[in-house]
Design an enzyme around this catalytic site. Structure first.
Site, PDB file in Angstrom:
ATOM      1  N   ASP A 195       0.818  -1.224   0.000  1.00 35.28           N
ATOM      2  CA  ASP A 195       0.000   0.000   0.000  1.00 35.28           C
ATOM      3  C   ASP A 195       0.848   1.270   0.000  1.00 35.28           C
ATOM      4  O   ASP A 195       0.656   2.158   0.831  1.00 35.28           O
ATOM      5  CB  ASP A 195      -0.952  -0.013   1.204  1.00 35.28           C
ATOM      6  CG  ASP A 195      -2.007  -1.100   1.078  1.00 35.28           C
ATOM      7  OD1 ASP A 195      -3.025  -0.852   0.423  1.00 35.28           O
ATOM      8  OD2 ASP A 195      -1.789  -2.202   1.617  1.00 35.28           O
ATOM      9  N   HIS A 254       0.936   3.341  -2.678  1.00 32.51           N
ATOM     10  CA  HIS A 254       0.041   4.314  -3.327  1.00 32.51           C
ATOM     11  C   HIS A 254       0.805   5.459  -4.001  1.00 32.51           C
ATOM     12  O   HIS A 254       0.535   6.637  -3.752  1.00 32.51           O
ATOM     13  CB  HIS A 254      -0.965   4.866  -2.317  1.00 32.51           C
ATOM     14  CG  HIS A 254      -2.020   3.885  -1.918  1.00 32.51           C
ATOM     15  ND1 HIS A 254      -3.221   3.742  -2.586  1.00 32.51           N
ATOM     16  CD2 HIS A 254      -2.040   2.947  -0.931  1.00 32.51           C
ATOM     17  CE1 HIS A 254      -3.944   2.787  -2.028  1.00 32.51           C
ATOM     18  NE2 HIS A 254      -3.244   2.278  -1.020  1.00 32.51           N
ATOM     19  N   ASP A 313      -1.227  -2.431  -4.457  1.00 31.82           N
ATOM     20  CA  ASP A 313      -1.395  -0.968  -4.402  1.00 31.82           C
ATOM     21  C   ASP A 313      -0.057  -0.239  -4.383  1.00 31.82           C
ATOM     22  O   ASP A 313       0.153   0.687  -3.603  1.00 31.82           O
ATOM     23  CB  ASP A 313      -2.257  -0.555  -3.213  1.00 31.82           C
ATOM     24  CG  ASP A 313      -3.730  -0.907  -3.396  1.00 31.82           C
ATOM     25  OD1 ASP A 313      -4.120  -1.214  -4.533  1.00 31.82           O
ATOM     26  OD2 ASP A 313      -4.476  -0.878  -2.406  1.00 31.82           O
ATOM     27  N   ASN A 357      -6.469  -3.373  -5.216  1.00 32.84           N
ATOM     28  CA  ASN A 357      -7.708  -2.862  -5.799  1.00 32.84           C
ATOM     29  C   ASN A 357      -7.525  -1.490  -6.439  1.00 32.84           C
ATOM     30  O   ASN A 357      -8.322  -1.084  -7.286  1.00 32.84           O
ATOM     31  CB  ASN A 357      -8.812  -2.811  -4.746  1.00 32.84           C
ATOM     32  CG  ASN A 357      -8.503  -1.832  -3.622  1.00 32.84           C
ATOM     33  OD1 ASN A 357      -7.376  -1.809  -3.112  1.00 32.84           O
ATOM     34  ND2 ASN A 357      -9.468  -1.040  -3.214  1.00 32.84           N
ATOM     35  N   HIS A 358      -6.452  -0.768  -6.073  1.00 32.81           N
ATOM     36  CA  HIS A 358      -6.233   0.553  -6.664  1.00 32.81           C
ATOM     37  C   HIS A 358      -5.516   0.475  -8.005  1.00 32.81           C
ATOM     38  O   HIS A 358      -5.752   1.317  -8.874  1.00 32.81           O
ATOM     39  CB  HIS A 358      -5.425   1.441  -5.705  1.00 32.81           C
ATOM     40  CG  HIS A 358      -6.247   2.028  -4.610  1.00 32.81           C
ATOM     41  ND1 HIS A 358      -6.689   3.326  -4.608  1.00 32.81           N
ATOM     42  CD2 HIS A 358      -6.719   1.478  -3.465  1.00 32.81           C
ATOM     43  CE1 HIS A 358      -7.389   3.564  -3.520  1.00 32.81           C
ATOM     44  NE2 HIS A 358      -7.421   2.453  -2.796  1.00 32.81           N
TER      45      HIS A 358
END
Length: 205
Positions: free
Chosen positions: A27, A29, A67, A135-136
């Site tokens: 994550d 991002h 992610d 999911n991103h």
């Protein structure tokens, strides 16, 4: 000194040559708030810090849990910065000490010439990176291509765990070996919780 003479209190001292040293991160991002004049560099600084730690600790590989990017279609600058950092910290002359034992055509089916990147004769990989998508940064659109696919085809990341058939999921592990230690690495990229729950309950995973 022999391994036997190193034993303390009956506990076995393992040979460092048999121990996987893995850095796990998730994550990150990349690209989040990149248009914010105050926070625009935060995610890139975080990713660079992770890569610096991996280099300093001389890890065998980096495992990313999804992610890496904040969105499926990150900006050109975001992709540029990510590839720049991966090239800076993950390419070099340090030999990779892990053997790849599984079938790359099964583990990396989206590549035209499937192989793990550190066995590519055109690259000098010092720290392999293995990653699933979250999911991103999942593949979308007509051709189902994401930024993770770009990193995979450029051979900077070993992108695995992608599964497009949602009627039944079969996970084939990546098989690695270091010294006398063998590791089966199972990865499944993002599937919606409701769908994944149905697959579990109907024993189709």
């Amino acid at each position: 000194m022999s391994q036997e003479s190193n034993n303390l209190g009956g506990s076995e001292v393992r040979d460092e040559a048999d121990i996987f040293n893995i850095l796990v991160a998730t994550d990150i991002h990349l690209g989040f708030e990149e248009n914010n004049p105050i926070r625009d560099q935060d995610t890139f600084d975080t990713f660079e810090e992770i890569l610096k730690i991996a280099a300093a600790e001389e890890v065998d590989f980096i495992l990313l849990g999804g992610d890496l990017f904040h969105c499926t279609r990150p900006s050109p600058f975001c992709i540029y910065k990510c590839t720049e950092l991966l090239r800076q910290y993950c390419l070099g002359d340090k030999p990779v000490e892990i053997e790849f034992l599984s079938d790359p055509a099964v583990n990396f089916p989206t590549l035209s010439n499937p192989s793990v990147n550190y066995e590519d004769p055109n690259l000098n990989v010092s720290i392999p990176v293995f990653s699933i998508h979250g999911n991103h940064d999942d593949p979308t659109g007509q051709k189902q291509i994401s930024a993770m696919d770009l990193l995979a085809t450029s051979r900077l990341v070993n992108y695995f765990g992608r599964w497009n058939n949602h009627d039944k999921v079969e996970i084939e592990p990546i098989l690695l070996k270091k010294g006398q230690t063998k590791l089966a690495l199972y990865g499944l990229s993002h599937i919606k919780d409701e769908r994944l729950g149905r697959l579990f309950s109907t024993k189709r995973l």
